[in-house]
Design a protein around this motif. Structure first.
Motif, PDB file in Angstrom:
ATOM      1  N   ALA A  36       0.821  -1.214   0.000  1.00  0.00           N
ATOM      2  CA  ALA A  36       0.000   0.000   0.000  1.00  0.00           C
ATOM      3  C   ALA A  36       0.849   1.255   0.000  1.00  0.00           C
ATOM      4  CB  ALA A  36      -0.939  -0.016   1.202  1.00  0.00           C
ATOM      5  N   ILE A  37       1.895   1.279   0.818  1.00  0.00           N
ATOM      6  CA  ILE A  37       2.751   2.456   0.898  1.00  0.00           C
ATOM      7  C   ILE A  37       3.629   2.580  -0.345  1.00  0.00           C
ATOM      8  CG2 ILE A  37       4.562   3.607   2.215  1.00  0.00           C
ATOM      9  CD1 ILE A  37       1.799   3.649   3.518  1.00  0.00           C
ATOM     10  N   SER A  38       4.029   1.453  -0.941  1.00  0.00           N
ATOM     11  CA  SER A  38       4.782   1.509  -2.187  1.00  0.00           C
ATOM     12  C   SER A  38       3.973   2.210  -3.269  1.00  0.00           C
ATOM     13  CB  SER A  38       5.154   0.100  -2.648  1.00  0.00           C
ATOM     14  OG  SER A  38       5.778   0.117  -3.919  1.00  0.00           O
ATOM     15  N   ARG A  39       2.678   1.970  -3.266  1.00  0.00           N
ATOM     16  CA  ARG A  39       1.784   2.547  -4.277  1.00  0.00           C
ATOM     17  C   ARG A  39       1.489   4.013  -4.039  1.00  0.00           C
ATOM     18  NH1 ARG A  39      -3.235   3.384  -3.592  1.00  0.00           N
ATOM     19  NH2 ARG A  39      -3.361   1.967  -1.812  1.00  0.00           N
ATOM     20  N   SER A  40       1.279   4.397  -2.760  1.00  0.00           N
ATOM     21  CA  SER A  40       0.807   5.753  -2.480  1.00  0.00           C
ATOM     22  C   SER A  40       0.996   6.085  -1.005  1.00  0.00           C
ATOM     23  CB  SER A  40      -0.670   5.872  -2.854  1.00  0.00           C
ATOM     24  OG  SER A  40      -1.235   7.064  -2.367  1.00  0.00           O
ATOM     25  N   ASN A  41       1.001   7.376  -0.702  1.00  0.00           N
ATOM     26  CA  ASN A  41       1.028   7.851   0.685  1.00  0.00           C
ATOM     27  C   ASN A  41      -0.376   8.064   1.248  1.00  0.00           C
ATOM     28  OD1 ASN A  41       3.786   7.928   0.488  1.00  0.00           O
ATOM     29  ND2 ASN A  41       4.004  10.099   0.945  1.00  0.00           N
ATOM     30  N   GLU A  42      -1.401   7.593   0.567  1.00  0.00           N
ATOM     31  CA  GLU A  42      -2.767   7.926   0.977  1.00  0.00           C
ATOM     32  C   GLU A  42      -3.211   7.231   2.259  1.00  0.00           C
ATOM     33  OE1 GLU A  42      -5.801   6.653  -1.710  1.00  0.00           O
ATOM     34  OE2 GLU A  42      -4.965   4.646  -1.954  1.00  0.00           O
ATOM     35  N   MET A  43      -2.446   6.259   2.738  1.00  0.00           N
ATOM     36  CA  MET A  43      -2.731   5.559   3.996  1.00  0.00           C
ATOM     37  C   MET A  43      -4.032   4.759   3.933  1.00  0.00           C
ATOM     38  SD  MET A  43      -0.076   6.342   5.862  1.00  0.00           S
ATOM     39  CE  MET A  43      -0.426   6.142   7.612  1.00  0.00           C
ATOM     40  N   LYS A  44      -4.285   4.159   2.768  1.00  0.00           N
ATOM     41  CA  LYS A  44      -5.444   3.288   2.588  1.00  0.00           C
ATOM     42  C   LYS A  44      -4.991   1.973   1.960  1.00  0.00           C
ATOM     43  CE  LYS A  44      -8.598   7.193   1.723  1.00  0.00           C
ATOM     44  NZ  LYS A  44      -9.320   7.141   3.003  1.00  0.00           N
ATOM     45  N   VAL A  45      -5.624   0.877   2.367  1.00  0.00           N
ATOM     46  CA  VAL A  45      -5.345  -0.431   1.780  1.00  0.00           C
ATOM     47  C   VAL A  45      -6.419  -0.728   0.748  1.00  0.00           C
ATOM     48  CG1 VAL A  45      -5.115  -2.900   2.180  1.00  0.00           C
ATOM     49  CG2 VAL A  45      -4.222  -1.283   3.867  1.00  0.00           C
ATOM     50  N   ARG A  46      -5.992  -0.903  -0.492  1.00  0.00           N
ATOM     51  CA  ARG A  46      -6.912  -1.210  -1.576  1.00  0.00           C
ATOM     52  C   ARG A  46      -6.797  -2.679  -1.968  1.00  0.00           C
ATOM     53  NH1 ARG A  46      -9.211   3.264  -3.616  1.00  0.00           N
ATOM     54  NH2 ARG A  46      -8.296   5.280  -3.005  1.00  0.00           N
ATOM     55  N   GLU A  47      -7.740  -3.148  -2.757  1.00  0.00           N
ATOM     56  CA  GLU A  47      -7.777  -4.544  -3.177  1.00  0.00           C
ATOM     57  C   GLU A  47      -6.491  -4.942  -3.893  1.00  0.00           C
ATOM     58  OE1 GLU A  47     -10.999  -7.550  -5.322  1.00  0.00           O
ATOM     59  OE2 GLU A  47     -11.090  -5.385  -5.676  1.00  0.00           O
ATOM     60  N   GLU A  48      -5.952  -4.054  -4.711  1.00  0.00           N
ATOM     61  CA  GLU A  48      -4.725  -4.374  -5.450  1.00  0.00           C
ATOM     62  C   GLU A  48      -3.535  -4.595  -4.517  1.00  0.00           C
ATOM     63  OE1 GLU A  48      -2.809  -0.692  -7.400  1.00  0.00           O
ATOM     64  OE2 GLU A  48      -4.895  -0.072  -7.044  1.00  0.00           O
ATOM     65  N   ASP A  49      -3.552  -3.968  -3.340  1.00  0.00           N
ATOM     66  CA  ASP A  49      -2.458  -4.158  -2.387  1.00  0.00           C
ATOM     67  C   ASP A  49      -2.474  -5.571  -1.812  1.00  0.00           C
ATOM     68  OD1 ASP A  49      -1.856  -1.430  -2.770  1.00  0.00           O
ATOM     69  OD2 ASP A  49      -3.300  -0.868  -1.221  1.00  0.00           O
ATOM     70  N   VAL A  50      -3.661  -6.091  -1.566  1.00  0.00           N
ATOM     71  CA  VAL A  50      -3.783  -7.472  -1.084  1.00  0.00           C
ATOM     72  C   VAL A  50      -3.326  -8.444  -2.161  1.00  0.00           C
ATOM     73  CG1 VAL A  50      -5.364  -9.228  -0.199  1.00  0.00           C
ATOM     74  CG2 VAL A  50      -5.670  -6.828   0.460  1.00  0.00           C
ATOM     75  N   THR A  51      -3.760  -8.205  -3.397  1.00  0.00           N
ATOM     76  CA  THR A  51      -3.358  -9.062  -4.516  1.00  0.00           C
ATOM     77  C   THR A  51      -1.836  -9.066  -4.688  1.00  0.00           C
ATOM     78  OG1 THR A  51      -5.446  -8.598  -5.654  1.00  0.00           O
ATOM     79  CG2 THR A  51      -3.639  -9.465  -6.979  1.00  0.00           C
ATOM     80  N   THR A  52      -1.226  -7.885  -4.593  1.00  0.00           N
ATOM     81  CA  THR A  52       0.230  -7.774  -4.731  1.00  0.00           C
ATOM     82  C   THR A  52       0.944  -8.526  -3.623  1.00  0.00           C
ATOM     83  OG1 THR A  52       0.060  -5.621  -5.828  1.00  0.00           O
ATOM     84  CG2 THR A  52       2.155  -6.147  -4.767  1.00  0.00           C
ATOM     85  N   ALA A  53       0.498  -8.345  -2.379  1.00  0.00           N
ATOM     86  CA  ALA A  53       1.133  -9.009  -1.236  1.00  0.00           C
ATOM     87  C   ALA A  53       1.052 -10.528  -1.370  1.00  0.00           C
ATOM     88  CB  ALA A  53       0.472  -8.549   0.062  1.00  0.00           C
TER      89      ALA A  53
END
Length: 407
Positions: free
Chosen positions: A295-312
């Motif tokens: 999530a932090i790699s993608r953005s500083n927005e401090m939100k967890v999105r679906e794509e972050d789970v998929t990436t992890a």
């Protein structure tokens, strides 16, 4: 100390790190996990998520495993370089990077000095102790499997509210909000000689993420890809931005639902190797930590999105597919009888340097863990003596083996 304090330039910090290191003679999976760990270290104990009513922080214990010359130290050098390039943070903060070689006592002393205080408001002060360890030769950081040291490392990984230790000479050592992040490089041979069989059922090994690659990457000596300095500048700029974040990430509903569904369905695919049984019990925590990092790699927005789970999940499942190869190499001694004899001799030299001549039973136990059949053990030991690797002394019922030569 909020996410608004700096603008990000890179869409994905981890992808940019992998791109920047593309010209190095090191595999992509090493470079990716170097990037993951570099970012996790930047976050220290300042960013977290909540699941099941508990906080989870992004610190990891990661080992890059492979034969010598595959490129472990190349990427670890870049991880250290990133951490040491982040300077002039607000309030005089800095990242605390540990020295390479530390005893348990030195680790605790260094961690106690790695203090950071964040002033969030006129009445709100946060103190934590975060230490970053990067060890290109993990055998230097952990020369023997010391169960006491392992217990300390296990406690620090768990990010407890405090760490307390009684010392005879100086009294009680109290460290509030401790955290340790560790990435190192090692070989299957070192793991085979240092990690006893029972180690794979204990807490420290269950917290390890093992990244394996055996094939070196060749790059041109003269016509390789030149690394763009503007990309390095952007990496450092965004690393400083990431090092200024503070707070809890918000789970967006679709991201929470995806992780919940994976957990409820059995966390498939599940590693099946027996040595990964205790590791499997902590996979959900590893994924949660990786979600924070994605999530932090993608953005500083401090939100967890679906794509972050998929990436992890993709990161972890890729790593897990290669883990059984580590144990295969450990059991084979890295390549037949000759390699096993060399590993045995090297291990014995290290043991004898600390304890003197070795009891025969200890050598039998070592070799028995590396061969397929018990009948192979004594011929291997006899061959080691025939090859001039050992001298034997003492009565038959209590024979002592002394390795010949130096390391």
């Amino acid at each position: 100390m909020t996410q608004e304090n700096a603008q990000r330039r890179l869409k994905s910090w981890i992808d940019a790190f992998v791109e920047y290191t593309d010209g190095l003679p090191t595999p992509e999976i090493y470079r990716r996990w170097g990037a993951i760990n570099a970012l996790a270290g930047l976050l220290e104990r300042r960013v977290w998520v909540k699941t099941a009513g508990r906080e989870a922080y992004p610190n990891l214990y990661t080992l890059l495993v492979g034969p010598p010359g595959v490129g472990k130290s190349e990427v670890l050098r870049e991880v250290s370089r990133i951490w040491k390039s982040v300077k002039d943070l607000p309030s005089g903060r800095k990242l605390h990077v540990a020295p390479d070689n530390m005893t348990k006592a030195a680790l605790i002393k260094t961690l106690s000095k790695a203090s950071t205080r964040l002033v969030l408001s006129e009445i709100d002060l946060v103190e934590y102790h975060s230490l970053l360890v990067v060890s290109s030769e993990f055998s230097v950081f952990l020369p023997t499997y010391d169960t006491t040291f392992m217990s300390v490392l296990t406690d620090l990984y768990d990010c407890r509210d405090d760490y307390t230790e009684e010392r005879i000479s100086t009294g009680e050592s109290f460290i509030p909000n401790p955290q340790l992040h560790l990435i190192g490089g090692t070989t299957p041979g070192f793991m085979a000689s240092t990690f006893p069989e029972q180690a794979w059922t204990m807490g420290f090994s269950s917290r390890l993420i093992l990244i394996y690659c055996e094939e070196p990457v060749r790059v041109s000596l003269f016509h390789g890809n030149s690394r763009p300095e503007n990309l390095w500048a952007n990496l450092v700029h965004d690393a400083k931005s990431i090092a200024g974040l503070y707070g809890q990430l918000e789970w967006l509903p679709e991201a929470a639902a995806l992780l919940e569904a994976w957990d409820e369905s059995g966390r498939k695919p599940v590693p099946t190797h027996p040595k990964l049984a205790t590791y499997n019990t902590r996979r959900i925590l590893q994924v949660i930590k990786l979600v924070i990092i994605a999530a932090i790699s993608r953005s500083n927005e401090m939100k967890v999105r679906e794509e972050d789970v998929t990436t992890a999940l993709a990161w972890l499942i890729e790593a897990e597919q290669h883990m059984p190869s580590i144990f295969k190499e450990m059991n084979s001694g890295g390549g037949g009888t000759s390699s096993l004899l060399l590993d045995l001799h090297h291990w014995a030299l290290g043991v004898a340097a600390k304890t003197g001549p070795i009891r025969e039973g200890r050598l039998i136990n070592y070799v028995s863990q590396k061969v397929q059949y018990p009948s192979q053990v004594l011929p291997i030991l006899q061959l080691a003596v025939k090859n001039g690797m050992f001298e034997i002394s003492g009565p038959d019922e209590a024979r002592l083996w002394t390795p010949k030569g130096g390391q």
